[in-house]
Write a protein that holds these residues in place. Structure first.
Motif, PDB file in Angstrom:
ATOM      1  N   SER A 194      39.080 -55.939 102.032  1.00 50.00           N
ATOM      2  CA  SER A 194      39.358 -55.182 100.993  1.00 50.00           C
ATOM      3  C   SER A 194      39.644 -53.664 101.130  1.00 50.00           C
ATOM      4  O   SER A 194      40.053 -52.622 100.243  1.00 50.00           O
ATOM      5  CB  SER A 194      38.405 -55.307  99.840  1.00 50.00           C
ATOM      6  OG  SER A 194      37.299 -54.418 100.238  1.00 50.00           O
ATOM      7  N   VAL A 195      39.348 -53.065 102.553  1.00 45.63           N
ATOM      8  CA  VAL A 195      39.593 -51.876 102.946  1.00 45.63           C
ATOM      9  C   VAL A 195      40.484 -51.744 103.981  1.00 45.63           C
ATOM     10  O   VAL A 195      40.197 -52.547 105.003  1.00 45.63           O
ATOM     11  CB  VAL A 195      38.247 -51.194 103.127  1.00 45.63           C
ATOM     12  CG1 VAL A 195      38.506 -49.784 103.508  1.00 45.63           C
ATOM     13  CG2 VAL A 195      37.298 -51.136 101.927  1.00 45.63           C
ATOM     14  N   ALA A 196      41.604 -50.883 104.021  1.00 45.74           N
ATOM     15  CA  ALA A 196      42.291 -50.544 105.226  1.00 45.74           C
ATOM     16  C   ALA A 196      41.738 -49.169 105.884  1.00 45.74           C
ATOM     17  O   ALA A 196      41.827 -48.406 105.026  1.00 45.74           O
ATOM     18  CB  ALA A 196      43.804 -50.537 104.917  1.00 45.74           C
ATOM     19  N   ILE A 197      41.659 -48.922 107.054  1.00 43.65           N
ATOM     20  CA  ILE A 197      41.043 -47.774 107.513  1.00 43.65           C
ATOM     21  C   ILE A 197      42.176 -47.282 108.371  1.00 43.65           C
ATOM     22  O   ILE A 197      42.629 -47.919 109.478  1.00 43.65           O
ATOM     23  CB  ILE A 197      39.856 -47.971 108.333  1.00 43.65           C
ATOM     24  CG1 ILE A 197      38.835 -48.852 107.427  1.00 43.65           C
ATOM     25  CG2 ILE A 197      39.214 -46.605 108.779  1.00 43.65           C
ATOM     26  CD1 ILE A 197      37.351 -49.146 108.115  1.00 43.65           C
ATOM     27  N   ASP A 198      42.344 -46.020 108.286  1.00 48.06           N
ATOM     28  CA  ASP A 198      43.405 -45.390 109.405  1.00 48.06           C
ATOM     29  C   ASP A 198      42.646 -44.635 109.952  1.00 48.06           C
ATOM     30  O   ASP A 198      41.946 -43.420 109.544  1.00 48.06           O
ATOM     31  CB  ASP A 198      44.266 -44.479 108.251  1.00 48.06           C
ATOM     32  CG  ASP A 198      45.555 -43.521 109.116  1.00 48.06           C
ATOM     33  OD1 ASP A 198      45.304 -43.876 110.327  1.00 48.06           O
ATOM     34  OD2 ASP A 198      46.048 -42.937 108.571  1.00 48.06           O
ATOM     35  N   VAL A 199      42.355 -44.833 111.233  1.00 42.76           N
ATOM     36  CA  VAL A 199      41.668 -44.219 112.449  1.00 42.76           C
ATOM     37  C   VAL A 199      42.613 -43.527 113.463  1.00 42.76           C
ATOM     38  O   VAL A 199      43.554 -44.073 113.991  1.00 42.76           O
ATOM     39  CB  VAL A 199      40.499 -45.290 113.084  1.00 42.76           C
ATOM     40  CG1 VAL A 199      39.832 -44.568 114.048  1.00 42.76           C
ATOM     41  CG2 VAL A 199      39.822 -45.739 112.059  1.00 42.76           C
ATOM     42  N   ARG A 200      42.250 -42.057 113.783  1.00 40.68           N
ATOM     43  CA  ARG A 200      43.085 -41.474 114.705  1.00 40.68           C
ATOM     44  C   ARG A 200      42.271 -40.259 115.069  1.00 40.68           C
ATOM     45  O   ARG A 200      41.506 -39.763 114.433  1.00 40.68           O
ATOM     46  CB  ARG A 200      44.308 -41.121 114.294  1.00 40.68           C
ATOM     47  CG  ARG A 200      44.395 -40.022 112.983  1.00 40.68           C
ATOM     48  CD  ARG A 200      45.028 -40.537 111.886  1.00 40.68           C
ATOM     49  NE  ARG A 200      44.903 -39.572 110.705  1.00 40.68           N
ATOM     50  CZ  ARG A 200      44.293 -39.723 109.631  1.00 40.68           C
ATOM     51  NH1 ARG A 200      43.701 -40.703 109.438  1.00 40.68           N
ATOM     52  NH2 ARG A 200      44.364 -38.712 108.662  1.00 40.68           N
TER      53      ARG A 200
END
Length: 154
Positions: free
Chosen positions: A103-109
């Motif tokens: 249910s969660v999309a995580i934008d990691v950078r």
């Protein structure tokens, strides 16, 4: 009205732990660029910033995309070098407790606060958008997923 039970709390903790592990695995993909200098990066600091939009999230909201519901900054110790990562959390609109889907999309950078982070972000840009050119220029086993690609509001 939302009914909260102990089982709901347990499920929320499971989802939170799942998301933390998912974020850490994504960070490890970014850290793979530096495997020669550090085989065992460690998380040293974790800060939630739910009211503060990252620069990328701010740009995306201006372009019509949904804002993230949360933001974290994680600091990783890369064998003596501190590296800050920005994590934006987006709601996918899926009820994870009902469907079992994420249910969660995580934008990691990595945060753009060092030369090394800028180079890493450029490498990933080329790996995602021009893989034939990128793989000619440098070797990389896996590309950070960047699974956040939120949809514009309709």
């Amino acid at each position: 009205a939302v009914v909260s039970t102990q089982s709901t709390g347990t499920e929320i903790i499971k989802i939170h732990n799942f998301n933390n592990e998912k974020a850490w695995q994504e960070i490890l993909l970014w850290e793979a660029f530096h495997n020669e200098e550090c085989q065992n990066p460690q998380l040293t600091k974790f800060a939630g910033k739910p009211k503060e939009l990252s620069p990328r999230a701010r740009w995306r909201t201006w372009l019509g995309y949904d804002a993230p519901f949360d933001r974290h900054d994680w600091v990783v110790d890369r064998c003596g070098t501190k590296v800050r990562y920005i994590l934006d959390y987006y709601d996918t609109g899926i009820d994870q407790m009902e469907t079992g889907e994420d249910s969660v999309a995580i934008d990691v950078r990595p945060a753009l606060d060092s030369y090394s982070a800028c180079v890493d972000r450029m490498k990933v840009f080329f790996l995602r958008n021009c893989p034939s050119v990128a793989t000619f220029l440098f070797e990389y086993p896996m590309v950070p997923t960047g699974d956040n690609e939120p949809q514009a509001e309709t």
